[in-house]
Structures are given as C-alpha cells and as structure tokens.
Design an enzyme around this catalytic site. Structure first.
Site: not given
Length: 723
Positions: A219, A270, A647, A687
């Site tokens: 991860h 791991h 963004d 909208n």
C-alpha cells in the site's frame, strides 16, 4: 452430576456455533477484501496496457491515465527549498517543527496528533524532503544486529490506525536507542489517520535513523492509494498543496527499503517470497524505479518478435493439419474453462471471468498480476500471452528454412526481473501446500509453500521469515512449521472487535515473543456473543451488497436451473450459482439462512436474496443494465473520475464525463450507448452549469439496506435457540 454434564454439553455446542459464526464472518471479510484488490490490479493492468500499446482511445485514452502512471513532476518540486516559499500564518496553532528534528519536536508532533491537530503543509513537505534525502542513502535490504540493543520490536500493518500506533508506543516505549523498531509496511490507506501515522514514523526515522526502520508494503503505492483512501485523505487535509505532497509521497514510498535482516537469521518482508526470490539480486536493483508495483513493465506487442513467431508457427501448422490451430486453441481453452467451472453449467457473463481464468492458468512460478479486461477489438489475438504479463514458455518454436526449430526463450529484460522481485516481496502469501503458484485470490504475487520457504532460508543461512500483509484474528499466526510468522498490528481492522493487533519482540536469542492488544472504547463492555454478532452483521451487509451488484448474472444462473419458472432452486443449485458467479469461496450452505428464504418444500426462493436492498437514489433515466454496471464498478468509476479531476475540485465537465465512460467501457470490454450516457450526464447536472459533482453521482449508485433490523432480529432468534 447429570445436570453438570448437560450444562457442559450445551456450553460446548454453544461455543462451537459461535466459533462457526466467527469463522465464516472472517471468511466473508477477507474474501471481499481480496476481491477488491483483484479489481484494483485489473484496472491498473488495463491502464498500463492502454498506455504502452495504444496511441489513443476515441481520441483521449492515454492522455487521461499517463498523469497517473507516468506523472510529470512539477518543476516547483525540484527546488530543494520550495517549502520555504510556503508561509505559516500567525493564526496557525498546530505543531511547529525545526530541522534537524529533536526529541522535543517529535514529542510536540505526537502530542498534537493526540489532540486532533493537523500539521501545516510547509512542515509536511519539509519532513518528506528530509526523509527522501535519508532514504536515498539506504540499501534495499537493511541489516540489523541485536548485539547493540537488548530487543528489537517488529510491527505489522497499521493502515492509518493512529490509535494502534499510539497504544504500541504506550505499551512498548517510544522509538529510541533502547527501543528500536521495524515497521513492516502498509502504514497508510483504509484508516482515517494515515497522514498522521506516516508523519510520525518518518519523524522518528529522521530522529533515530539507526533505530527506526521502515519496510515498504504493497500500500506504499500511489495507485493503491487512489482506491483505498490515502489520496483522498491528503487532498481533504491539504487542499492547496495536496498535489505536491502526493508527488513527494510517491517518491518517498518508492525509496523505502524492501527487506530487513536481523543477525543474518531473521528475514522481514511485507508480503512474502516466491521460488524466484533472490536476495542477492534484490539487494542490487534500483528500487526507486518501481514507483508502483501495479505499473507493469512496458512490453510492446512485438517484443522479442514472439507475436511474429506465433503467427508464423500457426500458419505453418495449419497447412499440415486438417484441423486449424485456432480450433485446437479454442478446444483447449474450452476444456480449461470447463474445468474452472467445477461441473457448473453456468456461464460467466462478467468479463472478469475470462481474466480470472487466464491468471489462474499462468505459470506456477510466475507472479500473477491480473491481465486486463481488454475489449476484443483491441486484444492482440495471435499471441496467447496477456500484454501485461510475462510470456512464460520453456521452448520457442521458430521457423527455420522449411521446418520448425526449438530454441530457448530469451531471458526477460533486467527491468522486468527487478519489477517481479518487488511484486513477489510485496504481494505474496504463504500456503500449506508445497510449491509456488500464482496468487489468483488477490491477483498479485505468489502463493509459496513450506518447501519454498525452507529452500530460501537454507540458501541464505536464515532460520525465520517474518511477514505481514494478512489480517489475523489474534494479530499473529505461525505456519510452515514455525518458519513463517505473520504479524498484523491494526486491531479492529474489519469491524469493531473483529481482531486483535500484535507486535513481536526479538532478543539476542532470536526467539520471537508476541504481545497482543485491542484498541477499543466499547468492545471491552461487550460480551463475546455481542462482539461476534456485531462483526457478523457487518460482514453479511457487505455480502448482500455484493449479491445486489451481481443481480442479473445471479438471476440468469438461477433461471438456468429453474426451467419451469417456479422461482425456486435446490439449496445445492443455489450455492453452486453463487460460487460460480461471485467466486468468493464461502460456505454458502451455512450462510443460506442469512441470505435467502426457504419455500415449504425446502427449496430456495432465489429472489429473496435481493429483497433487502435497493438503490440509494433511484434515477428513472438509467436503464437497469447500466444501473447494475454502475453499482458493481462504483469504486473503479470513482478512481477514473479522480484521475480526470486534475484540480481535485470534485467537479468534472460533461465532456470529461463522456471520456470517462469511453475509457471505462474499454476497461470492461462492453458497449455502453453514447446516448444513454449523454442522457445520464444531463440528468445529474442538476444546476445545468455543464459540470457534474461526481461525489453526488457515486452516492446515487450506493446500495441501501431497506431492512436494517432484519439481521438483528434473526441473530436474536439464533442466539435465543442456543441460550
């Protein structure tokens, strides 16, 4: 005396049933977790394939994903002191750090995180820069000695659980020369405090580089972080500088060492190993080049001219044989597929079935990373290997003059061997059977048996392998005759009370000692029965959602057995359909009372599997088939949305929404009508500003349970029977 015997028998039966419930609850959680990891590997494989082999996908494919798989580093980040350009306002009340770090700084940071304070972006960036500089100097494999310290503490997965980390420090002591630590990867994702956990670990690494050691986990990977929460957490906490912080995390994660050896006798990694793991080779690779184990090495379709050889070989054979090679290949594939179905007459409609079949039939010695769900029109048919997986053959038949000559296959490129070593270390799991096989359950790495463990230990003069990567109910588990230990440090991983956390202490005698704990504010007040019931209810809810998202496939399978449209099938047929479609390897007959109702004749009313669930926000404009696709692949869609949303505003344009669906339909290998997508886009642009809030969009395709109390009532009845 007789009464005592009766009470004892009742108690044993009661505990046996409770243990049965606890075990199948655990199996449900683990099966669904690994299925999610396999979906992530499928998606990443598809991205890699598209980026490497196709210049465009309806005019916009690789442009959308190249920023994820091969991101361009912001020039601003190249400046060593860019963090100095970020002003820390006077109003900031969080911790302030000075470098090089002192004990006072780490204590301040620890106290601030306990008080739910957030570290300013300026200090986060500087901490990451200092960590990056330190890690660049470290080898791939860290060698430690107990001759300089009394004991070394080894911790497993934390997964963003700050409370677990704080409890470990409270019970065992803060990192120092007297209390050295090894944290064995998976510091982030899933939990809500991943930033705080990793910041503390990096701070102590800078303070005590000789006594604080961090291995990389599967991860510590920016592509995994997209699905499992770390990316979202960073962007929520650092809206202004989140992208820069994520890019630095990507670099730091790729520089983490991949293994630790204690006294030349204990290997700590791991995930695990494979039959091709070579510690000497592993110590020489350039680990920072593997930014993500999910980013497959580039393999062009004509690499090594294997595709050309395959085509020529097939043409030559077809002239000599009455039966075309394509027919033989089809027959062979059909035979393999029939074996996979395990006597089931059902056909998988989900395109993931073919993927699972291909990955499970790969070489036992090769790492399995799922092949992409590539549309048939884009699949390179002549070559049987998947573009994202190594083509493993023992001998190549190549045309020479008028005959075929056998030649040894070329060895894989250096970068591919390096990538495979990393994948095996980060993703593999032990198994009880001998040998090494593809880890098709997770979709990545290998299953390694006791013989593989013993061979590696003997080869390198080791006596013990310590790994993490798997949640264990007691926090740890021994296997392979005690030569492999799994350690997991995130308690309550699946649900409150589901598991303990643990850590290991190793002294000069190299005998591991285990310490268990469980972080909880409520679990201690619950009885064992109440804890099992709570975990069981959560697991069953997740399983029912899985059923709902595969409703059409399941109904099709049930109806193949229900030729007379009675709405009922036998319990055996019901279980067979569920296993064939979902492939979760669960005890379906045991789970039947929780998932479906029985008819008076003892058969299963299969439509009752879905009656407890309904869509979150019904949209009349969405066709049933499209709605089910949205429910099933909701997480994958969210990942693609996040890639497009450069963004991180949470809004994308309708045109970007269309591009998402082109990419996603190619990933699934299914045709989704453009008009249906346009109608859907317009209907959720509430909208009418030309932008779509995809958080609201995804919320509309969330499964809602209509009867939340049904499980509680059923559990109450079951408990009443055994009380």
């Amino acid at each position: 005396m007789k009464a005592a015997v009766l009470i004892q028998r009742w108690y044993r039966r009661y505990m046996a049933r409770l243990e049965m419930r606890r075990r199948y609850t655990w199996n449900i959680f683990q099966s669904i977790e690994y299925a999610g990891e396999q979906d992530q590997l499928q998606l990443s494989s598809f991205f890699s394939f598209m980026l490497d082999n196709f210049t465009q996908l309806n005019g916009n494919g690789p442009d959308l994903i190249s920023q994820l798989l091969d991101p361009v580093v912001d020039p601003w980040l190249d400046k060593e002191t860019c963090y100095n350009l970020i002003a820390v306002p006077e109003s900031y009340t969080g911790p302030r750090l000075s470098f090089p770090l002192s004990v006072s700084d780490t204590n301040t940071l620890l106290g601030a995180f306990k008080e739910q304070q957030t570290l300013h972006a300026r200090y986060v960036l500087q901490l990451l820069y200092e960590t990056k500089k330190l890690l660049k100097q470290m080898p791939n494999i860290i060698h430690l000695s107990t001759s300089y310290t009394k004991e070394i503490t080894i911790c497993g997965d934390l997964h963003g659980r700050l409370d677990d980390l704080l409890l470990i420090f409270y019970k065992n002591g803060l990192p120092s020369a007297e209390t050295p630590y090894v944290f064995n990867g998976d510091f982030v994702d899933r939990g809500k405090k991943s930033v705080e956990v990793v910041m503390l670990l990096f701070a102590y690494l800078l303070l005590y580089p000789d006594y604080m050691h961090l291995n990389r986990g599967n991860h510590e990977d920016h592509i995994m972080n997209l699905r499992y929460g770390f990316t979202k957490e960073v962007m929520l906490k650092y809206k202004t500088h989140g992208r820069e912080i994520l890019q630095l995390f990507q670099d730091v994660f790729s520089l983490l060492p991949v293994a630790t050896v204690i006294d030349g006798k204990i290997l700590i990694v791991h995930g695990g190993i494979s039959d091709q793991t070579d510690l000497d080779f592993l110590s020489t690779i350039e680990r920072h080049k593997v930014k993500s184990a999910l980013r497959f090495p580039k393999r062009s379709l004509e690499q090594l001219d294997i595709s050309q050889s395959c085509r020529q070989m097939k043409r030559m054979r077809s002239t000599d044989c009455s039966r075309p090679s394509s027919s033989r290949s089809h027959s062979k594939n059909q035979k393999t597929q029939n074996q996979r179905k395990r006597r089931c007459r059902l056909s998988r409609q989900d395109s993931a079935a073919s993927t699972s079949s291909s990955s499970s039939s790969s070489s036992s010695s090769a790492s399995s990373l799922c092949s992409p769900r590539t549309p048939s029109c884009l699949t390179p048919r002549p070559c049987p290997s998947s573009p994202s997986m190594p083509y493993t053959v023992s001998v190549l038949q190549v045309p020479f003059l008028d005959s075929l000559s056998s030649v040894p296959p070329p060895s894989p490129p250096q970068h591919e061997r390096e990538w495979k070593q990393i994948v095996d270390i980060l993703w593999s799991d032990p198994k009880t059977q001998e040998g090494c096989s593809a880890n098709t359950f997770r979709g990545g790495g290998c299953y390694f048996g006791p013989d593989i463990t013993q061979r590696l230990l003997l080869q390198h003069g080791l006596q013990l392998l310590i790994r993490s990567h798997e949640c264990k109910q007691e926090g740890y588990e021994l296997c392979h005759g005690g030569q492999v230990i799994t350690i997991f440090s995130a308690s309550n991983y699946y649900e409150e009370g589901s598991n303990r956390g643990a850590y290991i202490k190793v002294g000069r005698e190299l005998v591991p000692r285990f310490y268990q704990y469980q972080v909880s504010r409520t679990t201690r007040k619950l009885t064992l029965t109440q804890r099992v019931r709570a975990a069981e209810g959560s697991a069953l809810r997740a399983l029912k959602e899985k059923l709902f998202t595969h409703r059409s496939e399941l109904m099709s399978g049930f109806q193949q057995y229900d030729q007379n449209n009675t709405g009922c099938v036998s319990v055996s047929e019901w279980a067979q359909v569920l296993e064939s479609v979902l492939r979760l390897d669960l005890p379906w007959r045991t789970l039947r009372p929780h998932l479906a109702c029985l008819a008076p004749d003892g058969s299963v009313e299969y439509q009752s599997c879905f009656e407890d669930m309904e869509p979150g926000i019904p949209l009349s404009q969405v066709t049933p088939n499209l709605a089910e696709t949205l429910f099933r692949y909701r997480t994958d869609i969210g990942i693609i949305f996040n890639i497009i949303d450069k963004d991180h505003s949470g809004l994308i344009s309708i045109e970007e929404f269309r591009h998402t669906w082109r990419l996603f339909s190619a990933h699934l290998g299914v045709d989704i009508d453009d008009r249906a997508i346009d109608d859907l886009a317009r209907s959720i642009d509430f909208n009418k500003d030309g932008s779509i809030d995809f958080t609201e969009f995804l919320e509309a395709f969330r499964v809602v349970h209509k009867l939340d109390n049904k499980d509680q009532q059923l559990n109450g009845k079951m408990d009443g029977k055994f009380s």
